[in-house]
Design an enzyme around this catalytic site. Structure first.
Site, mmCIF file in Angstrom:
data_model
loop_
_atom_site.group_PDB
_atom_site.id
_atom_site.type_symbol
_atom_site.label_atom_id
_atom_site.label_comp_id
_atom_site.label_asym_id
_atom_site.label_seq_id
_atom_site.Cartn_x
_atom_site.Cartn_y
_atom_site.Cartn_z
ATOM 1 N N GLU A 1 27.709 24.375 47.036
ATOM 2 C CA GLU A 1 28.340 25.252 46.046
ATOM 3 C C GLU A 1 29.715 25.600 46.596
ATOM 4 O OE1 GLU A 1 28.194 29.689 44.197
ATOM 5 O OE2 GLU A 1 26.266 28.837 44.809
ATOM 6 N N CYS B 1 33.461 32.876 43.589
ATOM 7 C CA CYS B 1 33.641 31.464 43.245
ATOM 8 C C CYS B 1 33.648 31.260 41.742
ATOM 9 C CB CYS B 1 32.559 30.613 43.900
ATOM 10 S SG CYS B 1 30.874 31.126 43.505
#
Length: 464
Positions: A233, A267
């Site tokens: 990720e 993010c």
């Protein structure tokens, strides 16, 4: 022999908040040996017992939420008014959901009946799962893998960011209080070389990494040739598109939160916004007005809504992006003097809103990971779609509109892992969390999140 230590510098006041010894190779060897041994017994433990222990761990964490919140704020700078919610909100929500769906996700997969045969597919644990977790949402990012990995019968070795080492220690304490057998969950504070050694070790069956694109490449290099699963990720430059039929005030309020919460250090935070021309000026006005309501300051003050960035270097990077964009013709709409705590050379950075921006500027194409956003007018859905896809990243994208059909049509063409309508910067544990392009690979959360943490074994039994 003196061991090497790592220091956690608090962004709150610049002092050393925690100092920990880094593990040596022999400590990694001992941890992996314990893990491999413990996994055999843990895999034979009933799913019901695993679920009981994981549930109890969550209860233990809830009982210590005030202490955990204080530690979190000191380690990474999030305002104390929000820190408890990382545990009481997302952490518990995700742990409970993944526990609730474990029986469904881990059940045998039936196939059509064939006379004289018993056939099915069983999901088996992989073994040792190495979790490499970041500092920005230290509990939320790690729980996505730790809980389902344990429920699936794996054991976990956690290496947390040097910025948030106490998170790993809290996990260990909570699991011990919950009665987890020794060796099933462990943590080590490790340097990059030892992490690479752990990744390459044949006893580690799967690696889950959350962090930068550069970090993801390093993980892939370390795992290359070892035939093990890797979930990544990575970064994001998540776009939002505000259509002319959007609720303007609602969109502005929620997009400010999506762009500025956690000082923009998310993010899946909103980093660029495209607005249809018909409402561009009133939207920008509303967005700026909402941004000016933020209070930058000491995160231990309950009135603070915007804390420092994690490090001075991170803040200076964002300052550099802003200055470069302004030099290229962008217009900064926020006067830093409105935020007295803003101070160059420190991690305290005022939020910023930029207009007159374009994709020739780093601020619109390179991850900022800070409290800044660029806003561009667009003429149509087609123009917005082209700009949203003009990125090496693809984690989330949000559409702001009253037209669900239009959002679905756009969503089919947006190159991203998650499409939101009238929402942003949120992980629903019932939905798969995944990215495309340089935002990574793999899938966590939802029933699908168990697939990367198990391997299928087929049973083909012929009756005589």
């Amino acid at each position: 022999m003196t061991k090497t230590t790592q220091k956690t510098i608090s962004p709150v006041d610049g002092r050393v908040y925690a100092e920990r010894e880094l593990a040596e190779p022999e400590e990694l060897e001992a941890a992996l040996a314990r893990a491999a041994k413990a996994q055999k017994a843990w895999a034979k433990t009933s799913l019901e017992e695993r679920m009981r222990i994981v549930t109890r761990m969550g209860e233990v964490m809830l009982g210590a939420v005030e202490e955990v919140a204080q530690e979190l704020t000191w380690q990474m700078g999030r305002p104390i008014r929000y820190s408890p919610k990382e545990i009481t909100g997302g952490f518990v929500e995700r742990a409970r959901y993944m526990t609730r769906v474990a029986p469904l996700a881990l059940q045998d997969v039936p196939v059509e009946e064939l006379p004289g045969f018993t056939r099915f597919i069983r999901r088996e644990p992989l073994g040792v799962v190495l979790v490499l977790a970041p500092w920005n949402y230290p509990y939320l990012t790690s729980v996505n893998t730790i809980v389902p990995a344990l429920l699936a019968g794996n054991v976990v070795l956690l290496k947390h960011s040097a910025q948030t080492p106490l998170v790993a220690e809290r996990y260990a304490w909570a699991f011990q209080e919950a009665g987890l057998p020794e060796g099933v969950f462990q943590y080590l504070h490790m340097d990059h070389d030892l992490v690479a050694r752990a990744i390459a070790d044949p006893r580690v069956a799967f690696v889950a990494f959350t962090g930068s694109v550069a970090g993801g490449r390093a993980v892939e290099r370390a795992a290359a040739g070892h035939f093990k699963g890797v979930a990544l990720e990575l970064g994001g430059k998540d776009p939002a598109y505000v259509r002319s039929d959007a609720d303007l005030e609602f969109s502005a309020v929620n997009l400010v939160d999506g762009a500025m919460f956690n000082s923009g250090q998310s993010c899946c935070g909103v980093e660029r916004i495209y607005v249809q021309e018909a409402i561009y000026e009133p939207f920008v006005e509303a967005f700026v007005a909402e941004t000016l309501k933020l209070k930058l300051g000491n995160p231990l003050d309950l009135e603070t809504t915007l804390g420092p960035m994690v490090r001075t270097e991170a803040a200076e990077f964002v300052r550099g992006q802003i200055a470069e964009a302004v030099a290229q013709g962008a217009k900064a709409l926020i006067d830093p003097r409105h935020f007295p705590a803003d101070a160059p050379g420190t991690p305290y950075l005022a939020p910023q809103v930029l207009v007159n921006v374009h994709h020739g500027m780093r601020i619109m194409v390179e991850e900022s990971f800070g409290p800044v956003v660029g806003i561009m007018p667009v003429k149509s859905d087609e123009e917005a779609l082209a700009l949203m896809n003009d990125s090496p990243y693809g984690l989330t994208a949000s559409i702001w509109s009253r037209d669900e059909g239009a959002a679905l049509a756009l969503g089919e063409a947006i190159e991203t892992g998650t499409v939101f309508l009238n929402r942003c910067d949120y992980l629903d544990p019932a939905l798969a969390w995944t990215g495309v392009k340089e935002s990574g690979r793999g899938c966590s959360l939802s029933v699908l999140g168990y697939e990367q943490l198990t391997r299928p074994k087929s049973y083909h039994l012929r009756r005589l």
